[in-house]
Design a protein around this motif. Structure first.
Motif, PDB file in Angstrom:
ATOM      1  N   TRP A  49       0.844  -1.200   0.000  1.00 41.74           N
ATOM      2  CA  TRP A  49       0.000   0.000   0.000  1.00 41.74           C
ATOM      3  C   TRP A  49       0.876   1.246   0.000  1.00 41.74           C
ATOM      4  CZ3 TRP A  49      -2.525   2.831   4.575  1.00 41.74           C
ATOM      5  CH2 TRP A  49      -3.375   3.850   4.088  1.00 41.74           C
ATOM      6  N   SER A  58      -9.264   7.474  12.685  1.00 42.88           N
ATOM      7  CA  SER A  58     -10.052   6.450  11.980  1.00 42.88           C
ATOM      8  C   SER A  58      -9.155   5.401  11.341  1.00 42.88           C
ATOM      9  CB  SER A  58     -10.934   7.110  10.923  1.00 42.88           C
ATOM     10  OG  SER A  58     -10.159   7.743   9.923  1.00 42.88           O
ATOM     11  N   ALA A  61     -10.616   1.775  10.509  1.00 43.55           N
ATOM     12  CA  ALA A  61     -11.552   1.708   9.388  1.00 43.55           C
ATOM     13  C   ALA A  61     -10.816   1.886   8.060  1.00 43.55           C
ATOM     14  CB  ALA A  61     -12.632   2.777   9.546  1.00 43.55           C
ATOM     15  N   GLU A  62      -9.865   2.821   8.013  1.00 42.77           N
ATOM     16  CA  GLU A  62      -9.115   3.050   6.769  1.00 42.77           C
ATOM     17  C   GLU A  62      -8.262   1.834   6.402  1.00 42.77           C
ATOM     18  OE1 GLU A  62      -7.257   6.830   5.881  1.00 42.77           O
ATOM     19  OE2 GLU A  62      -8.163   7.711   7.669  1.00 42.77           O
ATOM     20  N   ARG A  64      -8.731  -1.266   7.322  1.00 45.55           N
ATOM     21  CA  ARG A  64      -9.611  -2.390   6.948  1.00 45.55           C
ATOM     22  C   ARG A  64     -10.071  -2.251   5.503  1.00 45.55           C
ATOM     23  NH1 ARG A  64     -11.947  -2.898  11.220  1.00 45.55           N
ATOM     24  NH2 ARG A  64     -11.670  -5.061  11.904  1.00 45.55           N
ATOM     25  N   GLU A  65     -10.343  -1.032   5.073  1.00 45.57           N
ATOM     26  CA  GLU A  65     -10.772  -0.803   3.696  1.00 45.57           C
ATOM     27  C   GLU A  65      -9.643  -1.139   2.714  1.00 45.57           C
ATOM     28  OE1 GLU A  65     -13.432  -0.203   0.784  1.00 45.57           O
ATOM     29  OE2 GLU A  65     -13.856  -0.187   2.944  1.00 45.57           O
ATOM     30  N   VAL A  66      -8.421  -0.758   3.050  1.00 53.16           N
ATOM     31  CA  VAL A  66      -7.276  -1.087   2.197  1.00 53.16           C
ATOM     32  C   VAL A  66      -7.099  -2.608   2.137  1.00 53.16           C
ATOM     33  CG1 VAL A  66      -4.767  -0.910   1.970  1.00 53.16           C
ATOM     34  CG2 VAL A  66      -6.096   1.095   2.609  1.00 53.16           C
ATOM     35  N   ARG A  68      -9.360  -4.914   2.544  1.00 51.79           N
ATOM     36  CA  ARG A  68     -10.434  -5.505   1.725  1.00 51.79           C
ATOM     37  C   ARG A  68     -10.117  -5.358   0.243  1.00 51.79           C
ATOM     38  NH1 ARG A  68     -14.515  -2.993   5.369  1.00 51.79           N
ATOM     39  NH2 ARG A  68     -15.313  -4.641   6.741  1.00 51.79           N
ATOM     40  N   SER A  69      -9.614  -4.197  -0.139  1.00 53.69           N
ATOM     41  CA  SER A  69      -9.261  -3.983  -1.537  1.00 53.69           C
ATOM     42  C   SER A  69      -8.148  -4.936  -1.962  1.00 53.69           C
ATOM     43  CB  SER A  69      -8.826  -2.530  -1.743  1.00 53.69           C
ATOM     44  OG  SER A  69      -8.448  -2.305  -3.079  1.00 53.69           O
ATOM     45  N   THR A  72      -9.554  -8.523  -2.434  1.00 50.91           N
ATOM     46  CA  THR A  72     -10.397  -8.669  -3.627  1.00 50.91           C
ATOM     47  C   THR A  72      -9.563  -8.732  -4.904  1.00 50.91           C
ATOM     48  OG1 THR A  72     -10.697  -6.276  -3.819  1.00 50.91           O
ATOM     49  CG2 THR A  72     -12.349  -7.484  -2.550  1.00 50.91           C
ATOM     50  N   ILE A 114      -8.554  -7.547  11.892  1.00 47.04           N
ATOM     51  CA  ILE A 114      -8.589  -7.387  10.436  1.00 47.04           C
ATOM     52  C   ILE A 114      -8.047  -8.622   9.728  1.00 47.04           C
ATOM     53  CG2 ILE A 114      -7.694  -6.021   8.514  1.00 47.04           C
ATOM     54  CD1 ILE A 114      -7.657  -3.603  10.421  1.00 47.04           C
ATOM     55  N   LEU A 118     -10.503 -11.191   7.494  1.00 45.53           N
ATOM     56  CA  LEU A 118     -10.372 -11.240   6.040  1.00 45.53           C
ATOM     57  C   LEU A 118      -9.530 -12.421   5.545  1.00 45.53           C
ATOM     58  CD1 LEU A 118      -9.810  -7.425   5.376  1.00 45.53           C
ATOM     59  CD2 LEU A 118     -11.939  -8.713   5.215  1.00 45.53           C
TER      60      LEU A 118
END
Length: 350
Positions: A49, A58, A61-62, A64-66, A68-69, A72, A114, A118
């Motif tokens: 990243w 935050s 949350a940030e 976790r979003e990375v 998830r990306s 995927t 996390i 995932l």
């Protein structure tokens, strides 16, 4: 003038078949550097990243979003920059209030972690507080001296840490930076003297199980050849070194020249993850160039551009060509530690 020597594809193929080579046949059971009978039996997809948090409060949350990306897109392992939590651009002015136990619980170990949630291995850099916050009024009441002074000292007392968590949410390795660069000491960061460690990092992806001998360094550490050599040699035998970094705009060659050289001279993979050169991250102070280098000094992925904010994906794994190179020029095996020691450089034999 003599024409430069160019090894043709046909000549290389002959060497790979053993038809013509200066190197004698390897003794039975003798493995080439980094390419022996380990559990590193298939390619593994990594994501780096090259980004930075927008709001330190935050961070969970940030991140976790990375993550998830990354998953995927097929990644099995995610690497972040140095001090990703809260980010160097916030740490210098604000420190980091989160307690280490809370940070690591969010990353691993619980059903809400996390990595476990995932099924993604994580290597995350963070500012690890060395002493917990204490209540100033409680210190005063107990006669413990100046609570405000103690609180101020604790607020400036951190390890520069990276943790490695496997896809099952287990904390496998906690590494604290050994070489501080520039102003880091004045920011309240302390250099570590802890022993270097390597762990077997297991993956259970759809392609089947795989285990990689993995270790961590942080930024400036990888610029010292001794650090990587120690990890690559016996008894550690690292195959992959993960390096969260915060490389400034003055030194992009650390990514483009030093990292590939370290990978080649030790016949390992090195993943190097930096911040992008963007205005919101310390006024374009960092230089990007996140990359993954292989045992042949070639880039498996990257380097990214200066200003790119992205997930860089790459597959690491031993190919026939890499195995041949590691056998043809086995740097670790051909070392002469006794001679180095005679010259005043004490180094244990591989």
């Amino acid at each position: 003038a003599r024409a430069p020597h160019v090894r043709t594809h046909a000549r290389e193929c002959a060497h790979m078949r053993g038809e013509s080579s200066m190197r004698p046949a390897r003794r039975q059971g003798q493995a080439a550097d980094g390419a022996g009978s380990s559990g590193f039996t298939r390619p593994v997809c990594m994501a780096l990243w090259q980004g930075a948090l927008r709001k330190p409060e935050s961070w969970a949350a940030e991140l976790r979003e990375v993550a998830r990306s990354a998953i995927t897109q097929g990644a099995e392992l995610l690497l972040t920059p140095e001090l990703c939590l809260p980010g160097f651009h916030f740490f210098g002015s604000q420190g980091f209030a989160a307690e280490p136990a809370a940070v690591e619980a969010e990353l691993c170990g619980t059903s809400a972690g996390i990595a476990r949630e995932l099924g993604l291995a994580l290597c995350v850099g963070y500012a690890e507080r060395r002493r917990p916050h204490r209540c100033a009024s409680a210190d005063s009441a107990s006669g413990g001296g100046s609570g405000a002074d103690d609180e101020g000292a604790a607020a400036r007392d951190f390890w520069n840490t990276a943790v490695l968590v496997d896809g099952k949410g287990e904390l496998r390795l906690r590494y604290r930076k050994h070489h501080l660069w520039g102003n880091e000491g004045n920011l309240g960061l302390t250099a570590s003297d802890e022993d270097l460690q390597v762990v077997d990092l297991a993956f259970d992806g759809p392609a089947g199980p795989c285990t990689i001998r993995t270790s961590l360094l942080i930024c400036y550490d990888v610029e010292y050849p001794e650090m990587v050599r120690i990890l690559a040699c016996e008894p550690h035998r690292a195959e992959l070194v993960l390096v969260p970094t915060a490389l400034p705009y003055t030194e992009p060659n650390a990514a483009t020249k030093i990292v590939p050289a370290r990978a080649m001279e030790n016949r390992i993979f090195i993943a190097y993850c930096n911040y992008p050169c963007v205005q919101r991250v310390d006024g374009e102070y960092f230089c990007g160039h996140s990359c993954i280098a292989g045992p042949d000094a070639e880039f498996v992925a990257g380097p990214c551009g200066w200003e790119e904010e992205k997930l860089l994906l790459g597959n690491i794994g031993w190919t026939e060509h890499l195995r041949w190179l590691a056998e043809e020029t086995p740097y670790l095996q051909d070392r002469r530690p006794d001679f180095y020691r005679s010259q005043g450089h004490c180094q244990e034999k591989c």
